[in-house]
Design an enzyme around this catalytic site. Structure first.
Site, PDB file in Angstrom:
ATOM      1  N   TYR A   1       0.844  -1.205   0.000  1.00  0.00           N
ATOM      2  CA  TYR A   1       0.000   0.000   0.000  1.00  0.00           C
ATOM      3  C   TYR A   1       0.874   1.248   0.000  1.00  0.00           C
ATOM      4  O   TYR A   1       2.047   1.215   0.368  1.00  0.00           O
ATOM      5  CB  TYR A   1      -0.947   0.014   1.206  1.00  0.00           C
ATOM      6  CG  TYR A   1      -0.290   0.374   2.527  1.00  0.00           C
ATOM      7  CD1 TYR A   1      -0.292   1.685   3.005  1.00  0.00           C
ATOM      8  CD2 TYR A   1       0.344  -0.596   3.301  1.00  0.00           C
ATOM      9  CE1 TYR A   1       0.298   2.011   4.218  1.00  0.00           C
ATOM     10  CE2 TYR A   1       0.948  -0.285   4.511  1.00  0.00           C
ATOM     11  CZ  TYR A   1       0.923   1.028   4.964  1.00  0.00           C
ATOM     12  OH  TYR A   1       1.527   1.360   6.150  1.00  0.00           O
ATOM     13  N   CYS A   2       0.249   2.371  -0.412  1.00  0.00           N
ATOM     14  CA  CYS A   2       0.870   3.690  -0.289  1.00  0.00           C
ATOM     15  C   CYS A   2      -0.195   4.640   0.244  1.00  0.00           C
ATOM     16  O   CYS A   2      -0.910   4.307   1.189  1.00  0.00           O
ATOM     17  CB  CYS A   2       1.485   4.133  -1.608  1.00  0.00           C
ATOM     18  SG  CYS A   2       0.317   4.297  -2.984  1.00  0.00           S
ATOM     19  N   GLN A   3      -0.351   5.798  -0.369  1.00  0.00           N
ATOM     20  CA  GLN A   3      -1.382   6.745   0.049  1.00  0.00           C
ATOM     21  C   GLN A   3      -2.683   6.535  -0.700  1.00  0.00           C
ATOM     22  O   GLN A   3      -3.761   6.700  -0.150  1.00  0.00           O
ATOM     23  CB  GLN A   3      -0.887   8.187  -0.155  1.00  0.00           C
ATOM     24  CG  GLN A   3      -1.900   9.277   0.146  1.00  0.00           C
ATOM     25  CD  GLN A   3      -2.237   9.396   1.617  1.00  0.00           C
ATOM     26  OE1 GLN A   3      -1.479   8.946   2.481  1.00  0.00           O
ATOM     27  NE2 GLN A   3      -3.379   9.987   1.927  1.00  0.00           N
TER      28      GLN A   3
ATOM     29  N   HIS B   1      -2.758   4.023  -3.678  1.00  0.00           N
ATOM     30  CA  HIS B   1      -2.438   2.986  -4.664  1.00  0.00           C
ATOM     31  C   HIS B   1      -2.036   3.598  -6.011  1.00  0.00           C
ATOM     32  O   HIS B   1      -2.488   3.182  -7.065  1.00  0.00           O
ATOM     33  CB  HIS B   1      -3.577   1.988  -4.849  1.00  0.00           C
ATOM     34  CG  HIS B   1      -3.168   0.757  -5.631  1.00  0.00           C
ATOM     35  ND1 HIS B   1      -1.859   0.312  -5.690  1.00  0.00           N
ATOM     36  CD2 HIS B   1      -3.886  -0.105  -6.405  1.00  0.00           C
ATOM     37  CE1 HIS B   1      -1.811  -0.767  -6.456  1.00  0.00           C
ATOM     38  NE2 HIS B   1      -3.009  -1.039  -6.899  1.00  0.00           N
TER      39      HIS B   1
ATOM     40  N   TRP C   1      -3.464   4.337   2.608  1.00  0.00           N
ATOM     41  CA  TRP C   1      -3.435   5.138   3.837  1.00  0.00           C
ATOM     42  C   TRP C   1      -4.523   6.205   3.841  1.00  0.00           C
ATOM     43  O   TRP C   1      -4.967   6.642   4.913  1.00  0.00           O
ATOM     44  CB  TRP C   1      -2.065   5.791   4.050  1.00  0.00           C
ATOM     45  CG  TRP C   1      -1.971   6.347   5.441  1.00  0.00           C
ATOM     46  CD1 TRP C   1      -2.049   7.643   5.835  1.00  0.00           C
ATOM     47  CD2 TRP C   1      -1.839   5.573   6.645  1.00  0.00           C
ATOM     48  NE1 TRP C   1      -1.986   7.746   7.205  1.00  0.00           N
ATOM     49  CE2 TRP C   1      -1.850   6.479   7.726  1.00  0.00           C
ATOM     50  CE3 TRP C   1      -1.731   4.206   6.913  1.00  0.00           C
ATOM     51  CZ2 TRP C   1      -1.726   6.062   9.054  1.00  0.00           C
ATOM     52  CZ3 TRP C   1      -1.612   3.788   8.230  1.00  0.00           C
ATOM     53  CH2 TRP C   1      -1.621   4.714   9.277  1.00  0.00           C
TER      54      TRP C   1
END
Length: 287
Positions: free
Chosen positions: A241-243, A245, A269
């Site tokens: 995951y990131c902020q 995708h 996130w």
């Protein structure tokens, strides 16, 4: 309900291809080259026959989640715009090292369409190799039998909040956070709360890129070794995951290149950090 079986690609391309390998196939009617660079870059120059795609067509936004997989209607609109049938092959590239391009391929994989390749280094590698460019706006004849919107395989590539939270609580999943170190530790806030998913290990997405070599990926064994040094087990499933995708679009592709069973948390996130009931951790990045 009957489903359309996806056909094998007519091209001998892997999931990652080099610029030079694409050149002999430019203009092939079954090849769809998708450019996810900034519009200003595409208008100035792009790979011949490339179709420009705005990243906003790849995501669905909700109040607390910025990068969700589009609903069926949104995915149908994406497929119509790409104008691809099950026997097309999609090569995606961008001007940032592969994040948006990887996100497009993830969307297509969720539909069961895997005749896909990421162009290593994107437009930077293309220009670095001195290959031809165009500023023409490409038009295509509408194809028959568009790729169907069939989400039966979506769970192979995507995980939602509830399932991920349960796996975290049961300590039954490894998680890859590919944001910046400041986002991971909670120093930089991009949601109501900062930090990371408990137990997540940190390896920033751009670390895999070689800035001295036209944003191509570093050799895969090097990146794999670093991930294993950080404690990842490539024989066990992982969630990335990131902020929103976006950046994890590239790390998802990396996982696939490693043969890893990898799923993306597209709520990311922006969802986890904005919810007040999700467990979070803060603090230093483990060395």
């Amino acid at each position: 309900m009957t489903t359309t079986k996806m056909t094998a690609s007519a091209f001998d391309f892997g999931l990652l291809i080099e610029a030079e390998d694409l050149v002999p196939h430019l203009g092939h009617e079954k090849l769809r080259i998708i450019d996810l660079s900034r519009a200003s870059v595409y208008e100035q120059l792009h790979i011949p026959h490339a179709l420009h795609l705005q990243p906003k067509l790849l995501v669905r936004q909700e109040e607390t989640a910025m990068g969700l997989l589009p609903d069926a209607e949104g995915l149908e609109a994406l497929i119509r715009y790409l104008n691809i049938s099950p026997d097309h092959h999609v090569v995606a590239y961008d001007d940032e090292g592969g994040a948006w391009a990887g996100r497009l391929l993830w969307n297509l994989h969720c539909l069961g369409f895997e005749n896909t390749s990421l162009l290593n280094g994107g437009i930077h590698a293309w220009l670095g190799a001195g290959l031809p460019t165009s500023s023409d706006q490409e038009t295509f004849t509408p194809v028959d039998h568009l790729v169907p919107v069939n989400l039966e395989r979506k769970a192979e590539f995507q995980i939602d909040y509830n399932e991920l939270k349960q796996l975290i609580e049961n300590e039954n999943i490894q998680v890859w956070d590919c944001r910046t170190e400041d986002e991971y530790t909670g120093l930089r806030l991009a949601a109501r709360r900062g930090g990371h998913i408990p137990g997540a290990r940190h390896f920033e997405w751009s670390t895999a890129l070689n800035r001295q070599n036209h944003l191509k990926l570093h050799p895969l064994p090097r990146t794999q070794q670093r991930l294993e040094q950080l404690g990842f087990d490539l024989d066990q499933p992982v969630v990335v995951y990131c902020q929103s995708h976006h950046r994890s679009g590239l790390t998802y592709i990396l996982g696939r290149l490693f043969g890893w069973k990898i799923r993306a948390y597209d709520g990311a996130w922006s969802e986890w950090g904005n919810r007040l009931d999700s467990p979070i951790a803060t603090g230093e990045v483990p060395s």
